[in-house]
Design an enzyme around this catalytic site. Structure first.
Site, short mmCIF file in Angstrom:
data_model
loop_
_atom_site.label_atom_id
_atom_site.label_comp_id
_atom_site.label_asym_id
_atom_site.label_seq_id
_atom_site.Cartn_x
_atom_site.Cartn_y
_atom_site.Cartn_z
N HIS A 1 31.46 61.35 57.19
CA HIS A 1 30.25 60.89 57.86
C HIS A 1 29.12 61.87 57.61
O HIS A 1 29.34 62.99 57.12
CB HIS A 1 30.47 60.70 59.37
CG HIS A 1 31.16 61.83 60.06
ND1 HIS A 1 30.68 63.13 60.04
CD2 HIS A 1 32.30 61.87 60.79
CE1 HIS A 1 31.48 63.89 60.75
NE2 HIS A 1 32.50 63.16 61.21
P1 TYD Z 1 35.27 62.16 64.89
O1 TYD Z 1 33.80 62.20 64.67
O2 TYD Z 1 35.99 60.96 64.40
O3 TYD Z 1 35.95 63.47 64.29
P2 TYD Z 1 35.96 63.98 62.77
O4 TYD Z 1 34.55 64.25 62.41
O5 TYD Z 1 36.78 65.24 62.75
O6 TYD Z 1 36.59 62.92 61.93
O7 TYD Z 1 35.51 62.33 66.46
C1 TYD Z 1 36.77 62.04 67.05
C2 TYD Z 1 36.56 61.75 68.51
O8 TYD Z 1 36.09 62.90 69.21
C3 TYD Z 1 35.57 60.66 68.77
O9 TYD Z 1 36.07 59.85 69.85
C4 TYD Z 1 34.32 61.36 69.24
C5 TYD Z 1 34.86 62.60 69.89
N1 TYD Z 1 33.95 63.76 69.76
C6 TYD Z 1 33.30 64.26 70.86
O10 TYD Z 1 33.43 63.74 71.99
N2 TYD Z 1 32.48 65.34 70.73
C7 TYD Z 1 32.29 65.95 69.54
O11 TYD Z 1 31.53 66.94 69.44
C8 TYD Z 1 32.97 65.42 68.39
C9 TYD Z 1 32.78 66.03 67.02
C10 TYD Z 1 33.78 64.33 68.54
#
Ligand code: TYD
Length: 144
Positions: free
Chosen positions: A49
């Protein structure tokens, strides 16, 4: 510049290492958010992303992982395998974290609060955002 890999200043001594993040030391933005990723296995990919507002500083404080960094024009792969090494990513950089070792703990600092609305999770949307609003690849440089 949309990313930078650099060595962190270690204020430790013969008792061990100590790496602070404060007031411009080791981190090129005011820290607003911290999280860490752990229990991730080889074969798992995370990220994929871009963020309209968030910059990130990634430090693998245990183990190792790779990060694919993409600014819409070119890709680079960074290997993070030392707790005194950081990867800064500007806003609007597409990133993917993968090849996590079993013991990997990836510490992430950001300049912005979590906001799902600033995430771009589709690569075609990312590419059109780069061309339509011009954001991203010319984002503010880190002061490092
Ligand atoms: P996600 O963005 O999919 O993680 P990655 O970038 O590692 O693939 O986030 C996973 C879950 O965690 C999603 O439900 C959102 C939550 N999250 C938060 O609540 N706060 C944060 O700072 C982050 C990065 C994720």
């Amino acid at each position: 510049m949309h990313y930078k890999v650099y060595d962190l200043v270690d204020t430790g001594d013969d008792r061990g290492g100590l790496i602070p993040f404060e007031g411009g030391m080791n981190v090129p933005f005011e820290v607003c958010r911290t999280f860490y990723i752990f229990n991730t296995r080889p074969g798992i990919s995370r990220g994929s992303h871009a963020n309209r507002n968030s910059q990130f500083l990634l430090v693998v404080i245990s183990g190792s992982c790779k990060v694919k960094i993409d600014n819409g024009h070119e890709q680079t792969i960074a290997t993070l395998n030392r707790p005194n090494q950081a990867l800064w990513l500007d806003k609007m950089v597409w990133k993917e974290m993968y090849d996590f070792s079993y013991n990997a703990i990836l510490l992430v600092l950001s300049n912005a609060k979590y906001d799902e609305n600033e995430y771009i999770r589709n690569y075609a949307d990312y590419q059109s955002a780069l061309t339509t609003d011009g954001s991203g690849v010319k984002g503010d440089d880190a002061s490092y």
